[in-house]
Design a protein around this motif. Structure first.
Motif, PDB file in Angstrom:
ATOM      1  N   TYR A   1       1.748  98.540  28.531  1.00 12.82           N
ATOM      2  CA  TYR A   1       3.246  97.862  28.992  1.00 12.82           C
ATOM      3  C   TYR A   1       1.647  96.170  29.189  1.00 12.82           C
ATOM      4  O   TYR A   1       0.985  96.726  29.625  1.00 12.82           O
ATOM      5  CB  TYR A   1       3.469  98.288  30.208  1.00 12.82           C
ATOM      6  CG  TYR A   1       4.330  99.110  30.409  1.00 12.82           C
ATOM      7  CD1 TYR A   1       3.648 100.340  30.537  1.00 12.82           C
ATOM      8  CD2 TYR A   1       5.875  99.239  30.073  1.00 12.82           C
ATOM      9  CE1 TYR A   1       4.871 101.807  30.398  1.00 12.82           C
ATOM     10  CE2 TYR A   1       6.861 100.450  30.373  1.00 12.82           C
ATOM     11  CZ  TYR A   1       6.312 101.305  30.258  1.00 12.82           C
ATOM     12  OH  TYR A   1       6.921 102.532  30.670  1.00 12.82           O
ATOM     13  N   CYS A   2       2.763  95.647  28.514  1.00 10.93           N
ATOM     14  CA  CYS A   2       2.233  93.733  28.730  1.00 10.93           C
ATOM     15  C   CYS A   2       2.562  93.241  29.969  1.00 10.93           C
ATOM     16  O   CYS A   2       4.110  93.683  29.854  1.00 10.93           O
ATOM     17  CB  CYS A   2       1.985  92.942  27.306  1.00 10.93           C
ATOM     18  SG  CYS A   2       2.312  91.574  27.103  1.00 10.93           S
ATOM     19  N   ALA A   3       2.173  92.723  30.533  1.00 16.22           N
ATOM     20  CA  ALA A   3       2.783  92.118  31.846  1.00 16.22           C
ATOM     21  C   ALA A   3       1.852  91.056  31.776  1.00 16.22           C
ATOM     22  O   ALA A   3       1.021  89.751  31.403  1.00 16.22           O
ATOM     23  CB  ALA A   3       2.274  92.695  32.868  1.00 16.22           C
ATOM     24  N   ALA A   4       2.794  89.414  32.660  1.00 18.74           N
ATOM     25  CA  ALA A   4       2.726  88.103  32.732  1.00 18.74           C
ATOM     26  C   ALA A   4       2.709  87.990  33.817  1.00 18.74           C
ATOM     27  O   ALA A   4       3.809  88.358  34.250  1.00 18.74           O
ATOM     28  CB  ALA A   4       3.755  87.587  31.774  1.00 18.74           C
ATOM     29  N   ARG A   5       1.677  86.975  34.452  1.00 19.57           N
ATOM     30  CA  ARG A   5       2.365  86.962  36.214  1.00 19.57           C
ATOM     31  C   ARG A   5       1.343  85.055  36.190  1.00 19.57           C
ATOM     32  O   ARG A   5       0.803  85.094  35.537  1.00 19.57           O
ATOM     33  CB  ARG A   5       1.984  87.485  36.916  1.00 19.57           C
ATOM     34  CG  ARG A   5      -0.133  87.444  37.097  1.00 19.57           C
ATOM     35  CD  ARG A   5      -0.363  88.623  38.208  1.00 19.57           C
ATOM     36  NE  ARG A   5       1.033  88.163  39.877  1.00 19.57           N
ATOM     37  CZ  ARG A   5       0.203  86.828  40.491  1.00 19.57           C
ATOM     38  NH1 ARG A   5      -0.883  85.544  40.058  1.00 19.57           N
ATOM     39  NH2 ARG A   5       0.890  87.009  40.837  1.00 19.57           N
ATOM     40  N   PRO A   6       1.747  84.361  36.952  1.00 21.75           N
ATOM     41  CA  PRO A   6       1.575  82.943  36.730  1.00 21.75           C
ATOM     42  C   PRO A   6      -0.185  83.099  37.533  1.00 21.75           C
ATOM     43  O   PRO A   6      -0.229  83.776  38.506  1.00 21.75           O
ATOM     44  CB  PRO A   6       2.652  82.292  37.733  1.00 21.75           C
ATOM     45  CG  PRO A   6       3.647  83.142  37.579  1.00 21.75           C
ATOM     46  CD  PRO A   6       3.735  84.246  37.200  1.00 21.75           C
TER      47      PRO A   6
ATOM     48  N   SER B   1      -0.112  79.481  28.397  1.00 27.28           N
ATOM     49  CA  SER B   1      -1.203  79.145  28.506  1.00 27.28           C
ATOM     50  C   SER B   1      -0.965  79.471  29.795  1.00 27.28           C
ATOM     51  O   SER B   1      -2.169  79.189  30.509  1.00 27.28           O
ATOM     52  CB  SER B   1      -1.463  77.859  27.732  1.00 27.28           C
ATOM     53  OG  SER B   1      -1.009  76.814  28.710  1.00 27.28           O
ATOM     54  N   MET B   2       0.026  78.976  30.690  1.00 26.97           N
ATOM     55  CA  MET B   2      -0.482  79.014  31.847  1.00 26.97           C
ATOM     56  C   MET B   2       0.387  80.555  32.689  1.00 26.97           C
ATOM     57  O   MET B   2       0.616  80.836  34.002  1.00 26.97           O
ATOM     58  CB  MET B   2       1.096  78.525  33.018  1.00 26.97           C
ATOM     59  CG  MET B   2       1.217  76.881  32.400  1.00 26.97           C
ATOM     60  SD  MET B   2       2.666  76.052  32.516  1.00 26.97           S
ATOM     61  CE  MET B   2       2.684  75.881  34.327  1.00 26.97           C
ATOM     62  N   TYR B   3       0.421  81.611  31.828  1.00 27.29           N
ATOM     63  CA  TYR B   3       0.224  83.196  32.442  1.00 27.29           C
ATOM     64  C   TYR B   3      -1.014  84.356  32.108  1.00 27.29           C
ATOM     65  O   TYR B   3      -1.711  83.953  31.163  1.00 27.29           O
ATOM     66  CB  TYR B   3       1.412  83.465  31.702  1.00 27.29           C
ATOM     67  CG  TYR B   3       2.890  83.274  32.638  1.00 27.29           C
ATOM     68  CD1 TYR B   3       3.722  82.058  31.730  1.00 27.29           C
ATOM     69  CD2 TYR B   3       3.434  83.995  33.705  1.00 27.29           C
ATOM     70  CE1 TYR B   3       4.581  81.907  32.270  1.00 27.29           C
ATOM     71  CE2 TYR B   3       4.497  83.192  33.626  1.00 27.29           C
ATOM     72  CZ  TYR B   3       5.499  81.842  33.276  1.00 27.29           C
ATOM     73  OH  TYR B   3       6.538  81.909  33.409  1.00 27.29           O
ATOM     74  N   ALA B   4      -1.989  84.073  33.500  1.00 29.12           N
ATOM     75  CA  ALA B   4      -2.032  85.634  33.764  1.00 29.12           C
ATOM     76  C   ALA B   4      -1.796  86.800  32.819  1.00 29.12           C
ATOM     77  O   ALA B   4      -0.691  86.694  33.016  1.00 29.12           O
ATOM     78  CB  ALA B   4      -2.584  85.628  34.548  1.00 29.12           C
ATOM     79  N   MET B   5      -2.251  87.452  32.134  1.00 29.70           N
ATOM     80  CA  MET B   5      -2.177  88.296  31.116  1.00 29.70           C
ATOM     81  C   MET B   5      -2.708  89.466  31.558  1.00 29.70           C
ATOM     82  O   MET B   5      -4.452  89.922  32.072  1.00 29.70           O
ATOM     83  CB  MET B   5      -1.371  88.583  29.444  1.00 29.70           C
ATOM     84  CG  MET B   5      -1.387  86.710  29.144  1.00 29.70           C
ATOM     85  SD  MET B   5       0.651  86.988  29.228  1.00 29.70           S
ATOM     86  CE  MET B   5       1.068  88.835  28.805  1.00 29.70           C
ATOM     87  N   GLY B   6      -1.731  90.810  31.342  1.00 28.15           N
ATOM     88  CA  GLY B   6      -2.059  92.109  31.942  1.00 28.15           C
ATOM     89  C   GLY B   6      -1.530  93.061  31.236  1.00 28.15           C
ATOM     90  O   GLY B   6      -0.836  92.823  30.521  1.00 28.15           O
ATOM     91  N   TRP B   7      -2.743  94.136  31.021  1.00 28.56           N
ATOM     92  CA  TRP B   7      -1.955  96.024  30.384  1.00 28.56           C
ATOM     93  C   TRP B   7      -2.621  96.725  31.490  1.00 28.56           C
ATOM     94  O   TRP B   7      -3.324  97.202  32.359  1.00 28.56           O
ATOM     95  CB  TRP B   7      -3.055  95.846  29.130  1.00 28.56           C
ATOM     96  CG  TRP B   7      -2.848  94.657  27.881  1.00 28.56           C
ATOM     97  CD1 TRP B   7      -3.331  93.898  27.858  1.00 28.56           C
ATOM     98  CD2 TRP B   7      -1.608  94.947  27.114  1.00 28.56           C
ATOM     99  NE1 TRP B   7      -3.043  93.478  26.260  1.00 28.56           N
ATOM    100  CE2 TRP B   7      -1.885  93.749  25.704  1.00 28.56           C
ATOM    101  CE3 TRP B   7      -0.898  96.350  26.820  1.00 28.56           C
ATOM    102  CZ2 TRP B   7      -0.779  94.246  24.864  1.00 28.56           C
ATOM    103  CZ3 TRP B   7      -0.488  96.329  26.071  1.00 28.56           C
ATOM    104  CH2 TRP B   7      -0.049  95.319  24.304  1.00 28.56           C
ATOM    105  N   PHE B   8      -0.883  97.692  31.294  1.00 30.47           N
ATOM    106  CA  PHE B   8      -1.046  98.576  32.075  1.00 30.47           C
ATOM    107  C   PHE B   8      -0.749  99.896  31.565  1.00 30.47           C
ATOM    108  O   PHE B   8      -0.006  99.318  30.352  1.00 30.47           O
ATOM    109  CB  PHE B   8      -0.079  98.022  33.404  1.00 30.47           C
ATOM    110  CG  PHE B   8      -0.802  97.304  34.338  1.00 30.47           C
ATOM    111  CD1 PHE B   8      -0.308  95.595  33.892  1.00 30.47           C
ATOM    112  CD2 PHE B   8      -1.232  97.858  35.612  1.00 30.47           C
ATOM    113  CE1 PHE B   8      -0.707  94.882  34.679  1.00 30.47           C
ATOM    114  CE2 PHE B   8      -1.131  96.648  36.465  1.00 30.47           C
ATOM    115  CZ  PHE B   8      -1.522  94.943  36.335  1.00 30.47           C
TER     116      PHE B   8
END
Length: 122
Positions: free
Chosen positions: A95-100, A30-37
């Motif tokens: 791709y799925c990706a995560a960043r704070p 829950s502390m990570y913003a998520m993205g799809w690329f």
């Protein structure tokens, strides 16, 4: 440390739908913003969609607005990309990706999954 595993890719005809899922390990999802690329052969990896920590905000590339929907379930540590009205130009590895904390539309993400192939036939 976050590990991401995508699933749900495949072959679909133009106009069809696919649902991609990304399962994340770790207790701080829950502390990570998520993205799809996505990355097509011979092209750079590009942003498709992003979602904020609490899912209160979503972001989309112009090319997928109105067709794709990103969502997340923090209780299950998953993020999903529902893809409708697929076009041949959507063919790529996704791709799925995560960043704070904050969604970026650049590839400046800390963690990446291995990718899942989506192929849309005409």
């Amino acid at each position: 440390q976050v590990q991401l595993v995508e699933s749900g890719g495949g072959l679909v005809q133009a106009g069809g739908s696919l649902r991609l899922s990304c399962a994340a390990s770790g207790r701080t999802f829950s502390m990570y913003a998520m993205g799809w690329f996505r990355q097509a052969p011979g092209k750079e990896r590009e942003f498709v969609a992003g979602i904020s920590l609490s899912a209160s905000s979503t972001f989309y590339a112009d090319s997928v607005k109105g067709r794709f929907t990103i969502s997340r379930d923090n209780a299950k540590n998953t993020v999903t990309l529902q893809m409708n009205s697929l076009k041949p130009e959507d063919t790529a590895v996704y791709y799925c990706a995560a960043r704070p904390w904050v969604v970026f539309t650049s590839t400046d993400y800390d963690y990446w999954g291995q990718g899942t192939q989506v192929t849309v036939s005409s």
